[in-house]
Scaffold this motif. Sequence first.
Motif, PDB file in Angstrom:
ATOM      1  N   VAL A 286      64.457 -21.291  45.568  1.00 17.11           N
ATOM      2  CA  VAL A 286      63.277 -22.085  45.225  1.00 17.11           C
ATOM      3  C   VAL A 286      63.565 -22.734  43.879  1.00 17.11           C
ATOM      4  O   VAL A 286      63.740 -22.052  42.872  1.00 17.11           O
ATOM      5  N   ASP A 287      63.621 -24.051  43.862  1.00 21.01           N
ATOM      6  CA  ASP A 287      64.015 -24.817  42.687  1.00 21.01           C
ATOM      7  C   ASP A 287      62.813 -25.107  41.797  1.00 21.01           C
ATOM      8  O   ASP A 287      62.231 -26.189  41.844  1.00 21.01           O
ATOM      9  N   SER A 288      62.434 -24.121  41.016  1.00 19.49           N
ATOM     10  CA  SER A 288      61.314 -24.260  40.088  1.00 19.49           C
ATOM     11  C   SER A 288      61.525 -23.316  38.914  1.00 19.49           C
ATOM     12  O   SER A 288      61.869 -22.148  39.122  1.00 19.49           O
ATOM     13  N   LEU A 289      61.278 -23.794  37.708  1.00 18.80           N
ATOM     14  CA  LEU A 289      61.398 -22.940  36.524  1.00 18.80           C
ATOM     15  C   LEU A 289      60.295 -21.887  36.469  1.00 18.80           C
ATOM     16  O   LEU A 289      60.380 -20.946  35.685  1.00 18.80           O
ATOM     17  N   LEU A 290      59.269 -22.011  37.304  1.00 16.35           N
ATOM     18  CA  LEU A 290      58.211 -21.001  37.379  1.00 16.35           C
ATOM     19  C   LEU A 290      58.628 -19.801  38.233  1.00 16.35           C
ATOM     20  O   LEU A 290      57.913 -18.807  38.309  1.00 16.35           O
ATOM     21  N   VAL A 291      59.782 -19.923  38.881  1.00 17.70           N
ATOM     22  CA  VAL A 291      60.307 -18.869  39.745  1.00 17.70           C
ATOM     23  C   VAL A 291      61.505 -18.239  39.047  1.00 17.70           C
ATOM     24  O   VAL A 291      62.397 -18.933  38.578  1.00 17.70           O
ATOM     25  N   SER A 292      61.541 -16.918  38.977  1.00 20.75           N
ATOM     26  CA  SER A 292      62.651 -16.200  38.342  1.00 20.75           C
ATOM     27  C   SER A 292      63.899 -16.279  39.217  1.00 20.75           C
ATOM     28  O   SER A 292      63.828 -16.537  40.415  1.00 20.75           O
ATOM     29  N   ARG A 293      65.048 -16.016  38.603  1.00 17.48           N
ATOM     30  CA  ARG A 293      66.313 -16.049  39.358  1.00 17.48           C
ATOM     31  C   ARG A 293      66.274 -15.102  40.547  1.00 17.48           C
ATOM     32  O   ARG A 293      66.662 -15.449  41.643  1.00 17.48           O
ATOM     33  N   ASN A 294      65.847 -13.873  40.332  1.00 14.57           N
ATOM     34  CA  ASN A 294      65.611 -12.895  41.399  1.00 14.57           C
ATOM     35  C   ASN A 294      64.134 -12.543  41.347  1.00 14.57           C
ATOM     36  O   ASN A 294      63.738 -11.589  40.696  1.00 14.57           O
ATOM     37  N   HIS A 295      63.323 -13.319  42.018  1.00 19.85           N
ATOM     38  CA  HIS A 295      61.876 -13.227  41.870  1.00 19.85           C
ATOM     39  C   HIS A 295      61.279 -12.082  42.697  1.00 19.85           C
ATOM     40  O   HIS A 295      60.578 -11.218  42.167  1.00 19.85           O
ATOM     41  N   CYS A 296      61.549 -12.092  43.998  1.00 20.33           N
ATOM     42  CA  CYS A 296      61.005 -11.058  44.870  1.00 20.33           C
ATOM     43  C   CYS A 296      61.928 -10.867  46.064  1.00 20.33           C
ATOM     44  O   CYS A 296      62.840 -11.660  46.303  1.00 20.33           O
ATOM     45  N   ARG A 297      61.667  -9.797  46.809  1.00 17.69           N
ATOM     46  CA  ARG A 297      62.490  -9.500  47.975  1.00 17.69           C
ATOM     47  C   ARG A 297      61.579  -9.059  49.112  1.00 17.69           C
ATOM     48  O   ARG A 297      60.630  -8.299  48.920  1.00 17.69           O
ATOM     49  N   LEU A 298      61.893  -9.558  50.309  1.00 14.79           N
ATOM     50  CA  LEU A 298      61.225  -9.110  51.521  1.00 14.79           C
ATOM     51  C   LEU A 298      62.180  -8.176  52.245  1.00 14.79           C
ATOM     52  O   LEU A 298      63.357  -8.511  52.435  1.00 14.79           O
ATOM     53  N   ASP A 299      61.700  -7.006  52.628  1.00 16.16           N
ATOM     54  CA  ASP A 299      62.515  -6.002  53.309  1.00 16.16           C
ATOM     55  C   ASP A 299      61.842  -5.596  54.605  1.00 16.16           C
ATOM     56  O   ASP A 299      60.621  -5.702  54.747  1.00 16.16           O
ATOM     57  N   LEU A 300      62.652  -5.073  55.515  1.00 21.58           N
ATOM     58  CA  LEU A 300      62.149  -4.537  56.765  1.00 21.58           C
ATOM     59  C   LEU A 300      62.417  -3.043  56.780  1.00 21.58           C
ATOM     60  O   LEU A 300      63.547  -2.609  56.551  1.00 21.58           O
ATOM     61  N   PHE A 301      61.372  -2.249  57.003  1.00 22.50           N
ATOM     62  CA  PHE A 301      61.521  -0.800  57.071  1.00 22.50           C
ATOM     63  C   PHE A 301      60.614  -0.277  58.173  1.00 22.50           C
ATOM     64  O   PHE A 301      59.405  -0.529  58.156  1.00 22.50           O
ATOM     65  N   ASN A 302      61.193   0.423  59.125  1.00 24.35           N
ATOM     66  CA  ASN A 302      60.434   0.968  60.258  1.00 24.35           C
ATOM     67  C   ASN A 302      59.587  -0.083  60.958  1.00 24.35           C
ATOM     68  O   ASN A 302      58.428   0.143  61.311  1.00 24.35           O
ATOM     69  N   GLY A 303      60.152  -1.274  61.119  1.00 22.61           N
ATOM     70  CA  GLY A 303      59.467  -2.345  61.833  1.00 22.61           C
ATOM     71  C   GLY A 303      58.380  -3.045  61.053  1.00 22.61           C
ATOM     72  O   GLY A 303      57.646  -3.864  61.602  1.00 22.61           O
ATOM     73  N   LYS A 304      58.258  -2.743  59.763  1.00 25.40           N
ATOM     74  CA  LYS A 304      57.236  -3.366  58.924  1.00 25.40           C
ATOM     75  C   LYS A 304      57.905  -4.144  57.797  1.00 25.40           C
ATOM     76  O   LYS A 304      58.954  -3.752  57.299  1.00 25.40           O
TER      77      LYS A 304
END
Length: 131
Positions: free
Chosen positions: A44-62
């Motif tokens: 995401v090319d925005s200075l309002l977004v950190s280099r590693n901002h967030c992560r989406l993970d999958l665990f037990n189908g959720k």
Amino acid sequence: MNKFLRTTPAMARLFVIRGNATADSVAIPLPCLIGRGRETNLFVDSLLVSRNHCRLDLFNGKVFITDLGSRNGTTVNGQFLSEHTPVELSNQSVFSIGPLTFQLEFQPTKVDHSDAPNINSVSNLQLAIGN
């Protein structure tokens, strides 16, 4: 002969519901690192977004979202997340990072048995911010 439990590579779709981006939606692999760093899966090319901002993970189908200590935070359904604390997302959950708000579309993966482990390569995706 060893049997491995194999899941079809998990995918989700993010719909841009607020903010200007180069696409209305994007298919993402799970897990997915989102930010403006080179190593992210969704750039995401925005200075309002950190280099590693967030992560989406999958665990037990959720699906879970984790703010990775971003400068401007991550919100889910309007509530700021605590840093490094995974929060479960349901299908159609809304989350915001920087100038963008996304709605998650996710269907659980099918599980099958296979003689080989799952090897999944992920290419980087880019989402540019418009004015």
